[in-house]
Every structure is written in structure tokens, then in C-alpha cells.
Enzyme design. Structure first.
Site, PDB file in Angstrom:
ATOM      1  N   LYS A  13       0.829  -1.214   0.000  1.00 55.66           N
ATOM      2  CA  LYS A  13       0.000   0.000   0.000  1.00 55.66           C
ATOM      3  C   LYS A  13       0.864   1.265   0.000  1.00 55.66           C
ATOM      4  O   LYS A  13       0.654   2.163  -0.792  1.00 55.66           O
ATOM      5  CB  LYS A  13      -0.916   0.044   1.238  1.00 55.66           C
ATOM      6  N   ARG A  88      -9.137   0.498   9.404  1.00 52.72           N
ATOM      7  CA  ARG A  88      -8.702  -0.879   9.627  1.00 52.72           C
ATOM      8  C   ARG A  88      -9.764  -1.702  10.324  1.00 52.72           C
ATOM      9  O   ARG A  88      -9.558  -2.893  10.546  1.00 52.72           O
ATOM     10  CB  ARG A  88      -7.462  -0.859  10.507  1.00 52.72           C
ATOM     11  N   ARG A 125      11.886  -6.646   4.895  1.00 53.28           N
ATOM     12  CA  ARG A 125      11.730  -5.203   4.689  1.00 53.28           C
ATOM     13  C   ARG A 125      12.681  -4.428   5.597  1.00 53.28           C
ATOM     14  O   ARG A 125      12.897  -4.791   6.751  1.00 53.28           O
ATOM     15  CB  ARG A 125      10.282  -4.821   5.007  1.00 53.28           C
ATOM     16  N   ARG A 158      11.855  -2.747  11.239  1.00 55.56           N
ATOM     17  CA  ARG A 158      10.853  -2.287  12.194  1.00 55.56           C
ATOM     18  C   ARG A 158      10.613  -3.373  13.233  1.00 55.56           C
ATOM     19  O   ARG A 158      10.595  -4.552  12.915  1.00 55.56           O
ATOM     20  CB  ARG A 158       9.533  -2.009  11.462  1.00 55.56           C
ATOM     21  N   ARG A 169      -0.021  -9.765  13.085  1.00 56.37           N
ATOM     22  CA  ARG A 169      -0.620  -8.677  12.285  1.00 56.37           C
ATOM     23  C   ARG A 169      -1.510  -9.248  11.186  1.00 56.37           C
ATOM     24  O   ARG A 169      -2.574  -8.710  10.883  1.00 56.37           O
ATOM     25  CB  ARG A 169       0.484  -7.797  11.678  1.00 56.37           C
TER      26      ARG A 169
END
Ligand code: AMP
Length: 215
Positions: A13, A88, A125, A158, A169
Site C-alpha cells: 500500500k 482498519r 523489509r 521495524r 498482524r
């Protein structure tokens, strides 16, 4: 242009939003980025959000809706925006509809990516700790010295991109966020894109979807 980008964490996104935001000079509004900034600055909001974010859970709807109400009232939102990571939950979507009234969201782009791809993407990531720029150790590695070419910040993993948190998640996404698909389908606003297609194809599809919204 008022858009929502929907999709599991790691569906792309944020990356795809940058393309349209630069093209149309509109802000990308990421609740995740806003919360990370609050955590970094040690504000009251940041203190409340920190542990929840580290576990991969969701910050309360009331807090998030309040945050967005303030953000969407800023002058840079006048020409439109892309919402990335909000809403969300169904309560957030209803809150947004109530907030925007007749000038509601025009299109919701859902980036669909298989869960196995997401798991690999997120755990590889790397994110700039200062400006949020994203690289990927497999498909698009950051500079060897891990220094951000844009701002000089350091690339880090992260806290919530560790495998255990990513799995949580994804569970939270299925339970709380996936129902938004039906919500926006009913409003005839939903478009589904394959988020693991080649970039130029995703860009073309996004262009085709938003072109009718621009006079
Ligand atoms: P993101 O960068 O969008 O993946 O968000 C990182 C984390 O911030 C999420 O795992 C949540 O803990 C929190 N967060 C971001 N956006 C929201 C939201 N709209 N509602 C509740 N929590 C959120």
C-alpha cells in the site's frame, strides 16, 4: 481525489501510494507513520500506542478516528489524499463516512497478495528510521552502508516486522480489516488489484482506475 488503499500489512500500500501521490501532488496519510512518529517523539499518544504496535494489535478506534479527524482538516488535504492503513476496522470505516459526509471516499483499491509472499516481504523489509523510505533485502536492497540516500537516516528492521509479530498482524488483518472488503463492495467503491504483479502493470491499473476521478 479521495482514495483508500486497503490490503494486508506488506501488500505494498505504502509503496503504491507514493506513485499516485507524487503524480497528483496529494498527501499520503498513513496512520502507521503518524503513530511511529508519536512513539519516537514520546508523546502521550505514542506512549499509549507503543506496546500495542509492538505486539501487532490495533490502537483503539476512538484514538485513531480522532487522529484522522485532525489530520483531514489540514489544508494540504484540500485537493485530496490517499489513506494508507486507515480504516482498519468497520467502526473506523463508519467513523470516516460520518466525518466526510457527502464528500466521501471515491474509490477503495484493495491490494491482494498471497500470505506466503507477505511473510517473506515483511521479514525482509528495511525502513529508514528517519523518513520511512522502504527497501527490501531480497528484491530491492538498501545501500550497503544502510544509510538512507534521501535523508541520511539509518535503515532498520521495524520492531513489528519480526516473524512472530507479522503473523499476529496478519491474523488481526483477517479478523478486523478483511470485512471492510464487503463494506466497500456494497458502496460500489471497491477495486481489487494483484499486489504481487509487476510494478508497471500495477501502475497502469491504478492509472486506469483513478483517471475518471480527475477532470
Ligand atoms: P502500519 O504501518 O500501517 O502497518 O501500522 C503499524 C501499526 O500501527 C499497526 O500494526 C497498528 O498497531 C497501528 N495502526 C496503524 N494504523 C492503525 C489503524 N488505522 N487502527 C489501529 N491501529 C493502527
Amino acid at each position: 481525489m479521495r482514495l483508500i488503499f486497503l490490503g494486508a500489512p506488506g501488500a505494498g500500500k505504502g509503496t503504491q501510494a507514493v506513485y499516485l501521490c507524487e503524480k497528483y501532488a496529494i498527501p499520503q496519510i498513513s496512520t502507521g507513520d503518524m503513530l511511529r512518529k508519536a512513539v519516537k517523539e514520546g508523546t502521550e499518544l505514542g506512549r499509549q500506542a507503543k506496546a500495542i504496535m509492538e505486539s501487532g494489535g490495533l490502537v483503539s478506534d476512538d484514538i485513531i478516528i480522532g487522529l484522522m479527524r485532525e489530520r483531514l482538516a489540514q489544508p494540504d488535504c484540500g485537493r485530496g489524499y490517499i489513506l494508507d492503513g486507515f480504516p482498519r476496522t468497520l467502526a473506523q470505516a463508519a467513523g470516516l463516512d460520518a466525518m466526510l459526509g457527502k464528500d466521501g471516499i471515491q474509490r477503495v483499491l484493495l491490494f491482494d497478495v498471497p500470505e506466503t509472499v507477505i511473510l517473506t516481504r515483511l521479514t525482509s523489509r528495511r525502513t529508514c528510521s528517519q523518513c520511512g523510505k522502504i527497501f527490501n533485502m531480497i528484491s530491492n536492497p538498501p545501500p550497503a552502508d544502510l544509510v538512507c540516500p534521501d535523508c541520511g537516516g539509518r535503515f532498520i528492521q521495524r520492531d513489528d516486522d519480526s516473524e512472530a509479530t507479522v503473523l499476529n498482524r496478519l491474523r488481526v488483518y483477517e479478523e478486523k480489516t478483511a470485512p471492510l472488503k464487503g463494506y466497500y463492495e456494497k458502496q460500489n467503491k471497491l477495486a481489487i488489484l494483484r499486489g504481487d504483479a509487476p510494478l508497471d502493470r500495477i501502475h497502469r491499473e491504478m492509472d486506469d482506475l483513478v483517471a475518471p476521478l480527475v477532470q
